[in-house]
Structures are given as C-alpha cells and as structure tokens.
Write an enzyme that holds these catalytic residues in place. Structure first.
Site, PDB file in Angstrom:
ATOM      1  N   GLY A  72      16.804  34.270  50.772  1.00 28.01           N
ATOM      2  CA  GLY A  72      17.525  34.657  49.573  1.00 28.01           C
ATOM      3  C   GLY A  72      18.297  35.948  49.764  1.00 28.01           C
ATOM      4  O   GLY A  72      18.456  36.452  50.888  1.00 28.01           O
ATOM      5  N   GLU A 127      16.110  43.991  44.372  1.00 30.05           N
ATOM      6  CA  GLU A 127      14.823  44.606  44.697  1.00 30.05           C
ATOM      7  C   GLU A 127      14.808  46.055  44.215  1.00 30.05           C
ATOM      8  O   GLU A 127      15.852  46.679  44.057  1.00 30.05           O
ATOM      9  CB  GLU A 127      14.568  44.574  46.213  1.00 30.05           C
ATOM     10  CG  GLU A 127      14.619  43.178  46.842  1.00 30.05           C
ATOM     11  CD  GLU A 127      13.483  42.282  46.383  1.00 30.05           C
ATOM     12  OE1 GLU A 127      12.447  42.821  45.953  1.00 30.05           O
ATOM     13  OE2 GLU A 127      13.635  41.050  46.462  1.00 30.05           O
ATOM     14  N   SER A 137      10.884  31.008  51.668  1.00 26.46           N
ATOM     15  CA  SER A 137      12.025  30.754  50.783  1.00 26.46           C
ATOM     16  C   SER A 137      12.325  29.265  50.687  1.00 26.46           C
ATOM     17  O   SER A 137      12.111  28.509  51.635  1.00 26.46           O
ATOM     18  CB  SER A 137      13.276  31.472  51.302  1.00 26.46           C
ATOM     19  OG  SER A 137      13.207  32.845  51.033  1.00 26.46           O
TER      20      SER A 137
END
Length: 311
Positions: A66, A273, A12
């Site tokens: 994140g 997601e 990330s």
C-alpha cells in the site's frame, strides 16, 4: 542483464501477491531483469531494504503493497544522490499514489507498466529534512483517521473502514490554532486541518486537489478554517464532487516550501502514517525520483487538463 529488487509487504492485499510471486519473477526474467525479493517483517523494514538495494546498485526497485510500503521505499532511496528507478504494484486499501498515476490494481497490468519501461520524474516531499513523503503531509485531528484505522478493519472493510472510523471520530474533531507560512504568504488562525499534497488523490478523494501536478516542484496546499461539524461534513461531501475549492472556509494554493507551527499539540500525517508533531518544515524536492508510469495516460490527462483550463 539489469537487476531488480522486489520489496513487498506479505500481508497487503489479503496476501495475494505471495501466490503470484513465481510468475512475477518469471516475467521479469524474460524481460531481462535478474530479480530478487525481500519480504518486509516490521515497520521501517522496507526503508532499510531500499537502502540496501541502493548500496547493492540494483537498477530498479519494485514496491509491492500500500501507500505505507511505497512511502518507506521512497524514504530509503531519497537520501542518495544516485537513485534506482521505482516501480509499484499496488496492493493496499486506498492506493492513492497508484490512483494518481493510473497504475492498475491488478498484478499483471501493474507489472506490464514496469516491463514496458516508460518513466517520468516525480516530486518527493521532505519534512524537517529527514522524513519523506510521496503523497501527502497533513495535520489536524481528522487527518489522524488514516493511521488510527486497524489493519484488520481495513482488510475486512476496505476503503469503507475509513468512513466508519471517520464517523466515530467526528465528536472529537476540533480546530487548533496554527501558523502556516507558505512561500511568501502567511495564514494564522483556528484551523480544522491543513493538507500538503503531491498528488490529486488523498484518502480515495480523487477531486480534492484536481490541478495537482506530480513534477512541477509545487505542493497543493489546502487549509480548512474553523467550522462546525455539520459544515465540515458538508465540505467533505463537496470534496467528493470537487466543488469545495470556492468555499470561503477553504484556502487552496500552491507552494514549494511550507512551515507549520502551533502552541497546541498537532499530530502530523505522512502518507497515511503518524509522522510526529508540529512544528513542521515541508520542502518539495522537484523531480526527485524516476518512476515507472503509464506515460500515455499521464500525458493525456495533462492535455485534457490544459484544454479545460483554456476554455
């Protein structure tokens, strides 16, 4: 000495955190935390690391990454009766939860929040009794774009990647027939999307749910009824300005329990997601996790909103 466990996504934020890890460990030790780290290696790894951290009785867990990394950490701790406090160093693309809680984007400033030690209880959502979320649950074709954007594209373009993907997806966006039960109310009909939010920031849209409260035990529910692509784009522009709530095609309400069913295939989005397919039973777990936040900013925001409501 208290014990802290850092769970971080090494990919990330262009791998910036790895370079700053030694100074982060030093600052935490000076603050009185015996600290160890876990670098995630695959999807779901942060959840397993969080479960292990609870078993090992760490006092705090610091999620670095994140919204996806934070979701996995929350998923790991939420199944337990006694849960460690959670801190966040945001290193993702949109960082919706960090936006909603005023956690700074820089490593040093985010760490300041954790070291200062102010916390507040935060609501957590659970879908079908075993899938947790901290920011949103959503369904409908357009809500799929957050997990269809490739990681490399997000790294290169940042938040712009979502807009580019959204333009690409527009021709395939269509309504689905859904039945959405929320507390004692029911909506049934052609639906472009539904969004069940815990915070006021979704995909970088910080005015999508302007009156969202992080610990009131209520979701903010937005249902967008069937409309054409041109109208959808117009509503998206309105949402950027926070003037979409009065549109007749938008249902905007609060609920603590939501059930979504459909005879059609409806993919679900949990914190950016893929979260499976409908049907979905969504329940708000009120004040489920203790979270490190800049408490003065949170209280100031609450006062400002209360004042504006009374005018």
């Amino acid at each position: 000495m208290k014990r802290a466990r850092i769970i971080y996504n090494p990919t990330s934020g262009r791998e910036i955190f790895k370079r700053h890890l030694p100074e982060v460990l030093e600052r935490l030790e000076i603050a009185g935390y015996e600290t160890s780290c876990h670098a995630t290696t695959c999807e779901g790894d942060a959840t397993q690391a969080a479960i292990e951290a609870v078993h090992r009785k760490f006092d705090i867990i610091i999620a670095v990454g994140g919204d996806g990394t934070l979701n996995e950490v929350i998923s790991g701790v939420s199944v337990f009766e006694e849960r460690p406090k959670i801190g966040l160093i945001p290193m993702g693309t949109t960082n919706d939860f960090a936006r909603a809680t005023h956690i700074p984007r820089t490593i040093e400033e985010a760490l300041d929040i954790i070291i200062k030690g102010d916390t507040m209880p935060i609501d957590v959502g659970v879908m079908n009794d075993d899938r947790y979320f901290i920011n949103i649950a959503a369904g409908g074709r357009i809500t799929e774009l957050t997990y269809e954007v490739p990681s490399k594209m997000k790294t290169v373009f940042g938040p712009l990647a979502y807009y580019l993907k959204g333009i690409e997806m527009m021709p395939t966006v269509k309504a689905s027939h859904m039945r959405i039960e929320y507390d004692d109310e029911v909506f049934e009909g052609e639906t472009m999307m539904f969004l069940c939010g815990l915070t006021n920031s979704v995909g970088g849209f910080e005015k999508l749910a302007p009156d969202a409260i992080l610990n009131d035990g209520k979701f903010t529910l937005i249902i967008l009824k069937k409309c054409g692509i041109a109208d959808f784009m117009k509503l998206a522009t309105m949402a950027l300005r926070g003037v979409h709530l009065q549109d007749e095609r938008v249902i905007y309400t609060k609920a603590s329990r939501i059930n979504v069913t459909s005879l059609e295939e409806v993919h679900l989005n949990l914190d950016g997601e893929y979260g499976g397919d409908a049907p979905a039973k969504l329940v708000n777990l009120k004040q489920h996790v203790e979270f490190f936040v800049p408490l003065h900013l949170m209280l100031e925001e609450e006062r400002n909103y209360t004042s504006s409501e009374s005018l």
